[in-house]
Scaffold this motif. Sequence first.
Motif, short mmCIF file in Angstrom:
data_model
loop_
_atom_site.label_atom_id
_atom_site.label_comp_id
_atom_site.label_asym_id
_atom_site.label_seq_id
_atom_site.Cartn_x
_atom_site.Cartn_y
_atom_site.Cartn_z
N VAL A 33 -3.08 5.88 6.18
CA VAL A 33 -3.42 4.57 5.62
C VAL A 33 -3.28 3.44 6.64
N PRO A 34 -2.16 3.30 7.36
CA PRO A 34 -2.05 2.18 8.31
C PRO A 34 -3.08 2.25 9.43
N ASN A 35 -3.37 3.45 9.93
CA ASN A 35 -4.34 3.59 11.01
C ASN A 35 -5.74 3.20 10.57
N ASP A 36 -6.12 3.63 9.37
CA ASP A 36 -7.42 3.26 8.84
C ASP A 36 -7.52 1.74 8.69
N ALA A 37 -6.47 1.12 8.16
CA ALA A 37 -6.49 -0.33 7.96
C ALA A 37 -6.62 -1.08 9.28
N LEU A 38 -5.90 -0.62 10.30
CA LEU A 38 -6.03 -1.25 11.63
C LEU A 38 -7.41 -1.00 12.22
N GLY A 39 -7.95 0.18 12.00
CA GLY A 39 -9.30 0.47 12.47
C GLY A 39 -10.33 -0.46 11.85
N VAL A 40 -10.20 -0.71 10.57
CA VAL A 40 -11.10 -1.66 9.88
C VAL A 40 -10.96 -3.05 10.48
N GLU A 67 0.84 -1.20 0.00
CA GLU A 67 0.00 0.00 0.00
C GLU A 67 0.87 1.25 0.00
N LEU A 68 0.48 2.22 -0.81
CA LEU A 68 1.18 3.50 -0.80
C LEU A 68 0.88 4.23 0.51
N LEU A 69 1.90 4.79 1.13
CA LEU A 69 1.71 5.57 2.35
C LEU A 69 1.41 7.02 2.00
N ASN A 70 0.29 7.18 1.27
CA ASN A 70 -0.15 8.52 0.92
C ASN A 70 -1.21 8.97 1.93
N TYR A 71 -2.03 9.95 1.56
CA TYR A 71 -3.04 10.43 2.50
C TYR A 71 -4.17 9.44 2.72
N GLY A 72 -4.35 8.53 1.77
CA GLY A 72 -5.40 7.54 1.93
C GLY A 72 -6.79 8.14 1.81
N TRP A 73 -7.75 7.48 2.43
CA TRP A 73 -9.13 7.96 2.43
C TRP A 73 -9.22 9.17 3.37
N ILE A 74 -9.60 10.32 2.83
CA ILE A 74 -9.55 11.54 3.61
C ILE A 74 -10.48 11.51 4.81
N GLU A 75 -11.67 10.96 4.65
CA GLU A 75 -12.61 10.92 5.78
C GLU A 75 -12.92 9.51 6.25
N GLY A 76 -12.01 8.57 5.93
CA GLY A 76 -12.20 7.18 6.34
C GLY A 76 -12.61 6.33 5.16
N GLY A 86 -3.52 3.70 20.59
CA GLY A 86 -2.33 4.05 19.83
C GLY A 86 -2.57 4.25 18.35
N ILE A 87 -3.69 3.74 17.81
CA ILE A 87 -3.91 3.94 16.38
C ILE A 87 -4.68 5.23 16.10
N ARG A 88 -5.11 5.94 17.17
CA ARG A 88 -5.70 7.28 17.08
C ARG A 88 -6.84 7.36 16.07
N ILE A 89 -7.83 6.49 16.24
CA ILE A 89 -8.98 6.48 15.35
C ILE A 89 -10.25 6.75 16.15
N GLY A 90 -10.99 7.77 15.72
CA GLY A 90 -12.30 8.06 16.27
C GLY A 90 -13.22 8.44 15.13
N TRP A 91 -14.44 8.90 15.49
CA TRP A 91 -15.37 9.29 14.43
C TRP A 91 -16.47 10.18 15.00
N VAL A 92 -17.09 10.91 14.08
CA VAL A 92 -18.28 11.72 14.33
C VAL A 92 -19.40 11.16 13.47
N VAL A 93 -20.59 11.00 14.07
CA VAL A 93 -21.79 10.69 13.30
C VAL A 93 -22.78 11.83 13.55
N ALA A 94 -23.28 12.42 12.47
CA ALA A 94 -24.17 13.57 12.61
C ALA A 94 -25.13 13.61 11.43
N ASP A 95 -26.07 14.56 11.47
CA ASP A 95 -26.96 14.72 10.32
C ASP A 95 -26.18 15.33 9.16
N ASP A 96 -26.83 15.44 8.03
CA ASP A 96 -26.13 15.87 6.82
C ASP A 96 -25.52 17.26 6.97
#
Length: 370
Positions: free
Chosen positions: A255-262, A51-60, A226-236
């Motif tokens: 990218v690595p943090n998102d993958a570990l979160g999944v 996997e490329l260590l780029n910005y990945g999915w911007i919002e997950g 340590g993987i520093r993953i959270g989220w917001v759920v809200a209306d549109d």
Amino acid sequence: MTSRYEDWQNRLEKHVDFNICESMVAAFTEEELLAIDPEGAAALRQTGAHELLNYGWIEGSAEFKQGVAGLYQSEVAPDRILQTNGGTGANFNAMYALIEPGDHVIVESPAYEPLEVLARQFGAEVELWRLREEHAWQPDIGELRQMVRPDTKLIVLVNASNPLGVVLETPLLEEIADIARSVGAYVLCDEAFRPFDESVNYTSMIDVYEKAIVTCTLSKAYAVPGIRIGWVVADDEIAGRVRRLRDYTMVSCGVPNDALGVYVLRNREGILKRNCEIVMRNLEIADAWIAGQPRVSWQKPRGVTTGFMRLDIPEDDVSFCKRLAAERKTLLIPGGCFDLPCGARLGYCAHEQILRRGLDELAAALAEFD
């Protein structure tokens, strides 16, 4: 304004041996985490190697959003889910997106202090909805009815509570939603601490109220801060504001943090089973210890990771906890950090041997007063 208890932990936690104030379940090592699903771990390693260590999915990633959506009873569209840098980033972005100077905001207290601090720093007129010990730390819904105004913009909750370990159960949440609905207010609910006690009638605020904003993280109940993953759920509307803010506050989580979160969300059943066993076993250890301590009492938490202990000692709680850390290498957070003097936050979610040793040291320190 500095968060008092975050500052306390930051200054002392690396200088003690027995941290019994922490609010996350005993953290996984990478080896322990990946051992839960060897096949999934092998796929994760294989993908990560190329996997490329780029910005990945911007919002997950789509997979991450699907995993988060599966935590709720109601259907949550992917565009309403935004990945953040832990629960801290979720709360900051959600409150920044919503609060404007002069807004009337009601904040549950005592609770996660940065929520009150942020509301004040963003210029809100803040009123505190107090939890009282004589009510077993449960809020008085009648007080909230009296506090709301036609111009109330936001009601802020922490469910389950940090530092008290109190759960606001579904019927109470429904009453809060009715009150908020009567004036058109949003309800922001920090849900980092989901209870492990299956007898608790717990529901996410997102499943109760159409103008709910929920923040959450993999740091606490899932034991991977340590993987520093959270989220917001809200209306549109609010999700759109958070989406724009993220361009300035974080961009992406990597990218690595998102993958570990999944991976964590896909394996949440096994992860939560392990963590539930730790919390529920340690809760009984802590409760039995407190029952044998004449200078300590508490309202037993409902399967959350922390609880508040009353300390009957002839010394200021801040001074006592400072001595405990220096002389006995054992860390509690004094109640003074939460405007709850004569007490301390106990985090009973560490590995069992850490909890037992820390309680032994605390018992010895308390015995010095007799």
